[in-house]
Each structure stands twice: as structure tokens, then as C-alpha cells.
Design an enzyme around this catalytic site. Structure first.
Site, PDB file in Angstrom:
ATOM      1  N   ASN A 211       0.839  -1.200   0.000  1.00  0.00           N
ATOM      2  CA  ASN A 211       0.000   0.000   0.000  1.00  0.00           C
ATOM      3  C   ASN A 211       0.870   1.245   0.000  1.00  0.00           C
ATOM      4  O   ASN A 211       2.100   1.152  -0.056  1.00  0.00           O
ATOM      5  CB  ASN A 211      -0.957  -0.015   1.200  1.00  0.00           C
ATOM      6  CG  ASN A 211      -0.206  -0.113   2.510  1.00  0.00           C
ATOM      7  OD1 ASN A 211       0.518   0.787   2.903  1.00  0.00           O
ATOM      8  ND2 ASN A 211      -0.371  -1.243   3.201  1.00  0.00           N
ATOM      9  N   ASP A 282      -3.363  -6.415   4.147  1.00  0.00           N
ATOM     10  CA  ASP A 282      -4.470  -7.129   4.783  1.00  0.00           C
ATOM     11  C   ASP A 282      -4.643  -8.559   4.308  1.00  0.00           C
ATOM     12  O   ASP A 282      -5.411  -9.323   4.889  1.00  0.00           O
ATOM     13  CB  ASP A 282      -5.786  -6.376   4.531  1.00  0.00           C
ATOM     14  CG  ASP A 282      -5.774  -4.998   5.163  1.00  0.00           C
ATOM     15  OD1 ASP A 282      -5.227  -4.858   6.268  1.00  0.00           O
ATOM     16  OD2 ASP A 282      -6.298  -4.056   4.537  1.00  0.00           O
ATOM     17  N   LYS A 341     -12.122  -3.749  17.479  1.00  0.00           N
ATOM     18  CA  LYS A 341     -10.743  -4.019  17.926  1.00  0.00           C
ATOM     19  C   LYS A 341     -10.556  -3.802  19.427  1.00  0.00           C
ATOM     20  O   LYS A 341      -9.457  -4.002  19.945  1.00  0.00           O
ATOM     21  CB  LYS A 341      -9.754  -3.113  17.179  1.00  0.00           C
ATOM     22  CG  LYS A 341      -9.938  -3.027  15.689  1.00  0.00           C
ATOM     23  CD  LYS A 341      -9.687  -4.324  14.958  1.00  0.00           C
ATOM     24  CE  LYS A 341      -9.762  -4.092  13.441  1.00  0.00           C
ATOM     25  NZ  LYS A 341      -9.675  -5.332  12.667  1.00  0.00           N
TER      26      LYS A 341
END
Length: 395
Positions: A211, A282, A341
């Protein structure tokens, strides 16, 4: 406001090849808002010209003890009086010996002897010279007198040897100067773990998925935490090449998300605050042994380990900060991520906004907790780092 705004910093440059690094130091100090005055030994001018430092600092560089182009005040005394801090970089074995013995036979040593402000020295020399008993003794003497001593990391030296003796990187020295003026020491005795940068997953020997993260935000948080007294654990993937970890940090370099996950688990128990600023890849994919040459390529991707979710499930009394880089339904997505999370704070940034997101020096964020969303105006990532630490300490 930056801690160096309006401060007068005296930079002494002695005759070593590492003087080229001092150009970056002076430039960084000026960008931080400091007024910088440079004093050089005659030997130093053989490596970098005074004009270079005059251009970077905006002030006249003094070399000659008997220079007639001075103000009415005795120059070395007026500079010493005006300085809020002084640093000698590079500090050669010769200059260290003079300082330890109180010898003042040139403009640099005369000025430093007249200083009553904090003085930092950044030794730079051959390994054997640094480890010589005379140099070791001189450094011990200076340390006992309150001098700050900042060593560089080990590595290849200009002489071709490899070992100790390299001058500390410019950003490391800026961090040390910042600590002299830091208005906050609220993380003293705390450990802050920061993840930063991008991870990669190989498709074949020449291609990978990743990314756009530069690691600038995570690096800024590590800097801010260290300047506020924290012990820093810095776990980083691929970052901008200018982001050299401070040698005082525990630094762990990783390549894949699996390696990042492993490093987080290994160090998580030591952290009082964990800031997940990295942008891990990811997904994982089965790597082809050879370069793929087909006209069409189909990849079967599996989810990579979720470092933030694991941290949230194991944080106990520690604090957890996560980042949410979003493009749509931003507030809702960030709040959902915060809850999923089990984080204490989510830092939301809409990466489509100008001045926010990847590989820029600024950011525009919203600080999100379970009961509040606090929108911040555009600011530098270094300034935002302190805002994030202020927020997590208030929770």
C-alpha cells in the site's frame, strides 16, 4: 507550538567528514523554528564551506578568532550569552580533549567555554580513536560536567573500517535538543510501542502487494513519545528512506504482516501504550516460485493476521490506539473499527482529502472514542502526534 520555536541554538562544527550531516541538522533546526548560529573550526571548512551553513541558517558563520567583521559586543561572549542550547556535531577527538581540559584556542572552543546553556556533543571519529582510553576519559569528564553525549549507531566509517564512531543522524540530534525544551515529560517511565510503515506480500520473486504508506505518521508518534520521556519500541515495515530510527529506540524491522504480528506479540507485554500506525497488507497469497508470465493473472487471497484485534483482546490495562484510513462512511466505519478491535482511541483520516493520508507531511483527522468524535484541522504529522498522545493520556 514546536518546542524549538524562538530558541537560539549554537551549532559548532569541527573538522570531520561527518560535517556533511550537520547541514541536515542545521536545516532541520531552522525548519523547527529555531534561530541557528554556526561556529566552525578552520579544519571544518575543508569539508563544508561556511557559505553552505550561512545559506541554511540565514546567519553569518564565524571561523576566525580575529575576524574584524563583528558586532560591537565581543563575538564569542555574545553568542554564548544568546544561546539557549549548543551542540557540537561532529565532535572530533581533538575538540573533546580541548573541552575536557578547558582549552580555548580557537573560536569554537572559546565560545563553548563561555556558554552557560546545555551543551550536547556528537562524537565522530575512527573506532580506535573513540575507544582510546584518553577519549573515553575525556567523554567521562564531559558527562560528569553535564554535557549531553549522543553516539551514532555502528556501521561503516569513512576510513573503510566498520564499528562505533559514526556521528548520530541529524534527526536523532534534533530529538535530543528538543528534549531540552520539552514542556512535557508526562511519559517518563512509560513504554510506548509504535507500529509504522507498510508491509508486503510477495506474489512472485519480482512482484508484491502493498500500500501507499510512507510511515511518516508512525515515525512522528515515536518521535513525540520519546521527546516526552517514553521508552520507545518502534516496529516498522517499509518506510520513507529519510525516516532513520533513533538509536535510543528499540527498533524492529519487518517485511510481512506475519512478521509484524510476531514482533507485536513479542513486545506487547512491555508497552503501556500501543499505537497501531502501520498499514499492514491485509491479505496473503501463495507465492509463485518463478516470475509469472501469463497474459492473465488470478490471485486467491486470504486474510492476514489482524494485529490490532489481537492487541485489543490482550491489552489489559494498557491503552490501544488504532488508525482508520477511510474513503466513505468514514465516521461510522472508524467507530465500528474502534469497537471491533476493543481500542481506546481511533484516529480517522479520510485519505481522499487534500493534505491528509499517505506520503504527505500533514494530516487531517478525527479522534474518535466510544462517546465522542473530535475533528482536527490540518496540521503537521509531528504536531498531530502530540495531539494523539495528549488524547490517549486523558482517557
Amino acid at each position: 507550538m514546536n518546542a524549538l520555536d524562538g530558541k537560539t541554538i549554537l551549532v559548532g562544527v569541527s573538522g570531520g567528514i561527518a560535517a556533511y550531516k550537520t547541514c541536515t541538522l542545521v536545516s532541520s533546526l531552522v525548519k523547527s523554528g529555531a534561530r541557528v548560529h554556526v561556529v566552525m573550526t578552520k579544519n571544518a571548512t575543508e569539508f563544508v564551506s561556511p557559505l553552505t551553513f550561512e545559506t541554511l541558517s540565514g546567519n553569518r558563520v564565524v571561523v576566525d578568532m580575529f575576524d574584524r567583521d563583528f558586532q560591537w559586543e565581543i563575538e564569542h561572549v555574545s553568542l554564548a550569552k544568546s544561546a539557549d542550547a549548543a551542540i557540537i556535531a561532529p565532535a572530533t577527538a581533538n575538540v573533546l580533549a580541548k573541552l575536557a581540559c578547558g582549552i580555548a584556542d580557537d573560536f569554537l572552543t572559546t565560545t563553548m567555554l563561555a556558554c552557560r546553556c546545555p551543551i550536547i556533543v556528537a562524537p565522530a571519529m575512527n573506532t580506535a580513536m573513540l575507544e582510546n582510553k584518553a577519549t573515553v576519559h575525556n567523554l567521562e569528564v564531559l558527562k560528569s560536567r553535564g554535557f549531553g553525549i549522543v553516539f551514532g549507531e555502528q556501521g561503516r566509517l569513512a576510513c573503510g573500517d566498520s564499528g562505533a564512531g559514526r556521528m548520530a543522524e541529524a534527526q536523532t540530534l534534533v530529538d535530543e535538543i528538543n528534549k531540552l525544551f520539552g514542556k512535557k515529560n508526562d511519559l517518563d517511565g512509560k513504554t510506548v510501542l509504535v507500529t509504522s510503515g507498510a508491509t508486503r506480500v510477495d506474489i512472485d520473486p519480482v512482484r508484491f502487494l502493498s500500500n501507499r504508506s510512507s510511515g511518516k505518521m508512525g515515525y512522528a508518534i515515536a518521535e513525540a513519545a520519546y521527546s516526552r520521556g517514553a521508552k520507545v519500541i518502534y516496529i516498522h515495515g517499509f518506510t520513507d528512506k529519510s525516516l532513520v530510527p533513533n538509536v535510543a529506540w528499540k527498533s524492529v524491522a519487518v517485511t510481512t504482516t506475519e512478521e509484524l504480528f510476531s514482533a507485536v506479540k513479542d513486545n506487547f507485554g512491555d508497552a503501556d501504550i500501543t499505537v497501531m500506525a502501520a498499514a499492514p497488507c491485509d491479505y496473503t497469497v501463495k507465492k509463485n516460485a518463478n516470475k509469472i508470465k501469463s497474459d492473465k493473472l488470478s490471485l486467491e487471497l486470504d486474510k492476514a493476521p489482524d494485529c490490532a484485534a489481537w492487541a485489543g483482546a490482550h491489552k489489559g490495562k494498557a491503552k490501544l490506539v488504532i488508525f482508520a484510513a477511510e474513503t466513505e462512511n468514514c465516521d461510522d466505519n472508524a467507530l465500528g473499527k474502534l469497537k471491533a478491535k476493543n481500542a481506546d482511541l481511533a484516529v480517522l483520516n479520510n485519505v481522499t482529502e487534500v493534505g491528509a493520508g499517505f506520503d504527505v507531511d500533514t494530516n487531517i483527522v478525527t479522534l474518535i472514542t466510544e462517546d465522542k468524535a473530535e475533528r482536527k484541522q490540518i496540521m503537521s504529522k509531528r504536531a498531530l502526534a502530540d495531539e494523539i498522545l495528549d488524547k490517549i493520556l486523558s482517557l
